[in-house]
Motif scaffolding. Structure first.
Motif, short mmCIF file in Angstrom:
data_model
loop_
_atom_site.label_atom_id
_atom_site.label_comp_id
_atom_site.label_asym_id
_atom_site.label_seq_id
_atom_site.Cartn_x
_atom_site.Cartn_y
_atom_site.Cartn_z
N PRO A 28 2.43 6.87 -11.32
CA PRO A 28 3.10 7.85 -10.45
C PRO A 28 2.21 9.03 -10.10
CG PRO A 28 3.89 8.06 -12.71
CD PRO A 28 2.99 6.86 -12.69
N GLY A 29 2.59 9.71 -9.02
CA GLY A 29 1.92 10.95 -8.65
C GLY A 29 0.72 10.80 -7.75
N ILE A 30 0.33 9.56 -7.44
CA ILE A 30 -0.80 9.32 -6.54
C ILE A 30 -0.46 8.14 -5.62
CG2 ILE A 30 -2.60 10.22 -8.06
CD1 ILE A 30 -3.25 7.34 -8.85
N VAL A 31 -1.17 8.05 -4.49
CA VAL A 31 -1.08 6.87 -3.62
C VAL A 31 -2.15 5.90 -4.07
CG1 VAL A 31 -1.23 5.98 -1.28
CG2 VAL A 31 -0.21 8.23 -1.68
N THR A 32 -1.73 4.70 -4.47
CA THR A 32 -2.67 3.66 -4.90
C THR A 32 -2.80 2.63 -3.79
OG1 THR A 32 -2.11 3.95 -7.23
CG2 THR A 32 -3.16 1.88 -6.61
N GLY A 33 -4.01 2.45 -3.29
CA GLY A 33 -4.27 1.46 -2.27
C GLY A 33 -4.56 0.10 -2.89
N PHE A 34 -4.10 -0.95 -2.23
CA PHE A 34 -4.28 -2.33 -2.70
C PHE A 34 -5.08 -3.07 -1.65
CE2 PHE A 34 -1.88 -6.40 -4.16
CZ PHE A 34 -2.85 -6.65 -5.12
N LEU A 35 -6.34 -3.38 -1.95
CA LEU A 35 -7.25 -3.95 -0.97
C LEU A 35 -7.75 -5.32 -1.41
CD1 LEU A 35 -9.55 -0.86 -0.20
CD2 LEU A 35 -7.43 -1.54 0.94
N GLY A 36 -8.11 -6.12 -0.41
CA GLY A 36 -8.70 -7.42 -0.66
C GLY A 36 -8.83 -8.17 0.64
N PRO A 37 -9.78 -9.10 0.74
CA PRO A 37 -9.91 -9.92 1.95
C PRO A 37 -8.67 -10.78 2.16
CG PRO A 37 -11.83 -10.17 0.49
CD PRO A 37 -10.77 -9.45 -0.29
N ASN A 38 -8.56 -11.36 3.36
CA ASN A 38 -7.48 -12.33 3.59
C ASN A 38 -7.55 -13.44 2.56
OD1 ASN A 38 -6.45 -11.03 5.86
ND2 ASN A 38 -7.72 -12.19 7.28
N ARG A 81 5.59 14.31 -5.00
CA ARG A 81 6.85 14.57 -5.70
C ARG A 81 6.99 13.70 -6.95
NH1 ARG A 81 9.12 14.48 -0.32
NH2 ARG A 81 10.37 12.61 -0.78
N GLY A 82 5.89 13.06 -7.36
CA GLY A 82 5.89 12.30 -8.60
C GLY A 82 6.28 10.84 -8.47
N ARG A 83 6.44 10.35 -7.23
CA ARG A 83 6.78 8.93 -7.05
C ARG A 83 5.53 8.06 -7.21
NH1 ARG A 83 11.90 9.24 -4.46
NH2 ARG A 83 12.61 11.36 -4.94
N THR A 84 5.76 6.79 -7.51
CA THR A 84 4.69 5.80 -7.54
C THR A 84 4.63 5.15 -6.17
OG1 THR A 84 5.08 5.35 -9.90
CG2 THR A 84 3.90 3.66 -8.63
N VAL A 85 3.46 5.20 -5.52
CA VAL A 85 3.30 4.66 -4.17
C VAL A 85 2.16 3.64 -4.20
CG1 VAL A 85 2.87 5.16 -1.74
CG2 VAL A 85 4.10 6.84 -3.16
N PHE A 86 2.49 2.38 -3.85
CA PHE A 86 1.54 1.27 -3.87
C PHE A 86 1.50 0.69 -2.47
CE2 PHE A 86 0.60 -3.16 -5.80
CZ PHE A 86 -0.75 -2.87 -5.93
N VAL A 87 0.34 0.73 -1.81
CA VAL A 87 0.28 0.34 -0.40
C VAL A 87 -0.90 -0.58 -0.14
CG1 VAL A 87 -0.96 2.49 0.13
CG2 VAL A 87 0.11 1.21 1.98
N SER A 88 -0.62 -1.68 0.55
CA SER A 88 -1.65 -2.63 0.96
C SER A 88 -1.91 -2.48 2.45
CB SER A 88 -1.18 -4.06 0.66
OG SER A 88 -2.04 -5.01 1.25
N SER A 89 -3.19 -2.51 2.83
CA SER A 89 -3.52 -2.40 4.26
C SER A 89 -4.92 -2.94 4.50
CB SER A 89 -3.44 -0.94 4.72
OG SER A 89 -3.80 -0.84 6.09
N HIS A 90 -5.13 -3.48 5.70
CA HIS A 90 -6.47 -3.88 6.12
C HIS A 90 -7.14 -2.79 6.94
CE1 HIS A 90 -5.02 -8.10 5.36
NE2 HIS A 90 -6.20 -8.12 4.80
N LEU A 91 -6.43 -1.71 7.26
CA LEU A 91 -7.00 -0.62 8.05
C LEU A 91 -7.74 0.33 7.11
CD1 LEU A 91 -4.18 0.19 10.62
CD2 LEU A 91 -6.27 -1.13 10.97
N MET A 92 -9.04 0.11 6.96
CA MET A 92 -9.81 0.88 5.99
C MET A 92 -9.85 2.37 6.34
SD MET A 92 -10.81 -1.14 3.63
CE MET A 92 -10.40 -2.87 3.51
N SER A 93 -9.96 2.68 7.63
CA SER A 93 -10.01 4.09 8.02
C SER A 93 -8.74 4.81 7.63
CB SER A 93 -10.25 4.21 9.53
OG SER A 93 -9.22 3.55 10.24
N GLU A 94 -7.60 4.13 7.75
CA GLU A 94 -6.33 4.74 7.38
C GLU A 94 -6.19 4.83 5.86
OE1 GLU A 94 -3.10 6.83 7.83
OE2 GLU A 94 -4.43 6.21 9.46
#
Length: 319
Positions: free
Chosen positions: A26-36, A176-189
């Motif tokens: 919690p408390g951070i945005v964690t990005g989830f990356l990997g090739p197709n 606000r202390g939430r756990t945020v897990f996000v996957s994306s192929h848009l590296m700039s974003e």
């Protein structure tokens, strides 16, 4: 918090996820990356109990998903924005979710307002654009005011204003202390949004680190220098034990973060500098470097081959 321990998934001979162990805090945005084909979607589906692991374990706040009471109040997810009954209005779609999870109906109006769909709340989902569908999916994820948010490609179909909005939404949820897990192929974003990165390739964990450390570990950092007193500057730098690479066009490059030291040396010697700029690779460049050997699908470089059956003299163009 989301915790994975030795999580694996096999489809016949195909290993989609291979002993993944990591935690999304919690408390951070964690990005989830990997090739197709790396196993990101399969991993997210196992977190939500939509696929069952072949081995290992995954827990949400210490519990398996199917043991959560009113799961939308624990974790909200956007995996497929098109998974909506087209004949239902946005309002009724969310109302059904609310009623089945013990969520007050007033939350439906609140989340529709939050995602900017209040004006079309009574419109049927089948008439929505892709971007509107994304917003509806995000509204569903927010419906239970959950402690954990999980988004798969949340900016797909959104216009620049929408992309800016979802980026700030994810950051504010983490703040606000939430756990945020996000996957994306848009590296700039992702570079603008995530604080921490989980990177996988061919189902295996490749990196679990901060954004800054990931880029630093998987790319070259150097200082770019230009000066009208180039030869004198070279003598000064060499005399101080600094290794210099001549990059052509009068540009000098020094590996590592030595910009301040170089500037002070030049100032003491009265050497004019036209440029003194630290250079760092982008997230995309660092990602490509790390995952080069883990890409399952490779496009062919070079010109597109002519269609079979056309003569050697075919040059394309309109028929």
């Amino acid at each position: 918090m989301i915790e994975l321990v030795g999580l694996s998934k096999r489809y016949g001979e195909k290993v989609a996820v291979d002993h993944l162990t990591f935690a999304v805090r919690p408390g951070i945005v964690t990005g989830f990356l990997g090739p197709n084909g790396a196993g990101k979607s399969t991993t997210m589906r196992m977190i939500l109990g939509l696929d069952h692991p072949t081995a290992g374990d995954v827990r949400i706040d210490g519990k398996h998903y199917d043991r959560l009471r009113d799961p939308l109040t624990y974790i909200g997810a956007l995996l497929d924005a098109k998974a909506v009954h087209g004949g239902r209005s946005a309002y009724n779609h969310l109302l059904c979710l609310a009623q089945s999870n013990g969520i007050p109906s007033r939350r439906v109006d609140e989340v529709l307002q939050t995602v900017g769909l209040a004006a079309v709340a009574r419109k049927k989902a089948k008439g929505f654009s892709y971007g509107m569908g994304q917003r509806l999916g995000i509204a569903a994820a927010l419906l239970g005011d959950p402690r954990i948010l999980m988004f798969d490609e949340p900016v797909n179909g959104l216009d620049p204003e929408g992309i800016h909005w979802i980026r700030n939404l994810m950051k504010s949820l983490a703040a606000r202390g939430r756990t945020v897990f996000v996957s994306s192929h848009l590296m700039s974003e992702m570079a603008l949004t995530a604080d921490h990165l989980i990177v996988i390739g061919q189902g295996r964990l490749l990196a679990d680190t901060s954004m800054a450390d990931f880029i630093r570990a998987n790319s070259r950092s150097y200082v770019r220098i230009r000066s009208p007193q180039r030869e004198r500057l070279l003598d000064v730098l060499h005399g101080d034990g600094i290794t210099v690479v001549e990059a052509g066009g009068g540009v000098l490059e020094v590996d590592g973060g030595k910009a301040e030291r170089i500037g002070e040396l030049a100032a003491r010697q009265g050497i004019v500098l036209h440029e003194l700029s630290p250079q760092q690779a982008s997230l995309e460049e660092a990602f490509m470097q790390l995952t080069a050997q883990a890409v399952e699908y490779h496009a062919q470089d070079g010109p597109e081959p002519a269609p079979q059956g056309w003569g050697a003299g075919w040059k394309g163009g309109a028929g």
